[in-house]
Design a protein around this motif. Structure first.
Motif, PDB file in Angstrom:
ATOM      1  N   TYR A 172      80.623   1.744  45.916  1.00 30.19           N
ATOM      2  CA  TYR A 172      79.205   2.097  45.922  1.00 30.19           C
ATOM      3  C   TYR A 172      78.314   1.001  45.343  1.00 30.19           C
ATOM      4  O   TYR A 172      77.153   1.249  45.020  1.00 30.19           O
ATOM      5  N   ASN A 205      75.571  11.363  50.903  1.00 31.87           N
ATOM      6  CA  ASN A 205      76.790  11.963  51.434  1.00 31.87           C
ATOM      7  C   ASN A 205      77.432  12.956  50.469  1.00 31.87           C
ATOM      8  O   ASN A 205      78.592  13.333  50.648  1.00 31.87           O
ATOM      9  N   TYR A 206      76.657  13.372  49.472  1.00 28.16           N
ATOM     10  CA  TYR A 206      77.147  14.416  48.570  1.00 28.16           C
ATOM     11  C   TYR A 206      76.689  15.774  49.080  1.00 28.16           C
ATOM     12  O   TYR A 206      75.506  15.983  49.345  1.00 28.16           O
ATOM     13  N   THR A 213      85.733   8.850  41.152  1.00 24.43           N
ATOM     14  CA  THR A 213      84.818   8.168  42.060  1.00 24.43           C
ATOM     15  C   THR A 213      85.011   6.658  41.893  1.00 24.43           C
ATOM     16  O   THR A 213      84.958   6.132  40.779  1.00 24.43           O
ATOM     17  N   ALA A 260      75.848   9.744  41.504  1.00 23.10           N
ATOM     18  CA  ALA A 260      74.398   9.867  41.345  1.00 23.10           C
ATOM     19  C   ALA A 260      73.904   8.847  40.327  1.00 23.10           C
ATOM     20  O   ALA A 260      74.654   8.401  39.445  1.00 23.10           O
ATOM     21  N   TRP A 292      75.012   0.472  47.282  1.00 20.84           N
ATOM     22  CA  TRP A 292      74.118   1.629  47.115  1.00 20.84           C
ATOM     23  C   TRP A 292      73.478   1.605  45.725  1.00 20.84           C
ATOM     24  O   TRP A 292      72.268   1.796  45.583  1.00 20.84           O
ATOM     25  N   TYR A 303      69.250   0.659  44.946  1.00 19.80           N
ATOM     26  CA  TYR A 303      68.330   1.578  44.272  1.00 19.80           C
ATOM     27  C   TYR A 303      67.748   0.961  43.011  1.00 19.80           C
ATOM     28  O   TYR A 303      66.541   1.068  42.741  1.00 19.80           O
ATOM     29  N   HIS A 320      73.606  10.728  45.881  1.00 18.25           N
ATOM     30  CA  HIS A 320      74.060  10.026  47.085  1.00 18.25           C
ATOM     31  C   HIS A 320      73.876  10.922  48.315  1.00 18.25           C
ATOM     32  O   HIS A 320      74.151  12.123  48.263  1.00 18.25           O
ATOM     33  N   SER A 345      80.668  12.250  48.714  1.00 15.93           N
ATOM     34  CA  SER A 345      80.443  11.133  47.793  1.00 15.93           C
ATOM     35  C   SER A 345      79.897  11.681  46.480  1.00 15.93           C
ATOM     36  O   SER A 345      78.703  11.997  46.370  1.00 15.93           O
ATOM     37  N   ASN A 364      86.705   5.873  48.921  1.00 10.83           N
ATOM     38  CA  ASN A 364      85.739   6.298  47.899  1.00 10.83           C
ATOM     39  C   ASN A 364      86.381   6.803  46.616  1.00 10.83           C
ATOM     40  O   ASN A 364      85.666   7.247  45.720  1.00 10.83           O
TER      41      ASN A 364
END
Length: 267
Positions: A256, A92-93, A251, A120, A259, A263, A90, A117, A185
């Protein structure tokens, strides 16, 4: 701030990895061990930690379990080997922890863990045969629901904390807890002492990173969370994983969904 982050920071290894389930001290250890009907969607990753099969070709995990370039590494799923084709972290990680956060007052480290975040995606080179992926929990009503948490690694109990010498056993365990918080989150739960606990209450620990937390709807499991870290208040040198009163952070999968789906759809 008490921190157990399910990722491995070699300077503070226990802080950054949930282990395979820390349990109530007044319940038999055997009650937490999974001997049959292990979840087919839980996948062991190459170095340490777990992922969760969410479609025939995709695994969801926490980003801190990606210790190096996993492309072309092999995973064993349902007795067969599959090659990792791609890993997507991610955006924001943040991987690198400022050195100043790794000693002294835990507050800067806790704030750092909270801000990123930790998620993955892993794409396999081919679909898993006879796969049994789990569906994602898309609702935002996780608070006050019971979750079921799975992991392998060290164990222990709420009185003494986790015992690192049990970590090599790699025994699959599970526990349950109640979601007490649902931030943007993160999902959180507290490891309560027996007088306030539910049956088979426990929490994740070192080596559980990326393991699934499940909510059942009409007896069907849905993936609601991924084991990530534990909160610690105080000096990092005093940290002890898995004690009663510790808050665990997961998490929050529902945060998410877009997101993840974008993907999988576009790769």
């Amino acid at each position: 701030m008490k921190i157990i982050l399910v990722f491995i920071c070699f300077l503070i290894p226990i802080l950054v990895q949930p282990n395979p389930i820390i349990q109530r001290h007044d319940v038999s250890e055997s009650d937490y061990i999974v001997e049959e009907n292990a979840p087919g969607f839980m996948i062991d990753l190459p170095h340490e930690g777990h992922g969760v099969l969410i479609s025939e070709q995709w695994i969801l995990t926490v980003a801190h379990t990606i210790f190096y370039d996993y492309r072309n590494k092999k995973l064993t799923i349902n007795g067969s080997e599959y090659v990792i084709q791609e890993v997507i972290i991610h955006p924001n990680y943040v991987k690198d922890i400022p050195e100043a956060y790794l000693s002294g007052d835990s507050k800067p480290f806790m704030k750092f863990l909270y801000s990123r975040s930790d998620i993955a995606l892993i794409k396999l080179s081919e679909p898993v045969k006879n796969s049994n992926p789990i569906e994602l929990y898309t609702n935002r009503n996780e608070k006050d629901q019971i979750i079921e948490i799975y992991g392998k690694g060290a164990t222990g109990n709420g009185l003494t904390g986790e015992q690192q010498d049990t970590r090599a056993n790699q025994t699959l365990r599970f526990c349950r807890n109640v979601v007490t918080g649902s931030d943007e989150n993160w999902l959180t739960y507290v490891f309560d002492p027996p007088q306030n606990a539910i049956e088979l209450e426990g929490m994740h620990g070192s080596g559980d990173s990326g393991g699934p937390s499940i909510i059942y709807v009409n007896k069907k499991p849905y993936l609601a969370g991924l084991s990530s870290w534990q909160y610690w208040d105080g000096d990092l040198s005093d940290f002890k994983a898995g004690l009663y009163g510790t808050t665990a952070y997961q998490t929050r999968v529902s945060s998410y969904i877009d997101w993840i789906n974008n993907y999988i759809k576009n790769r």
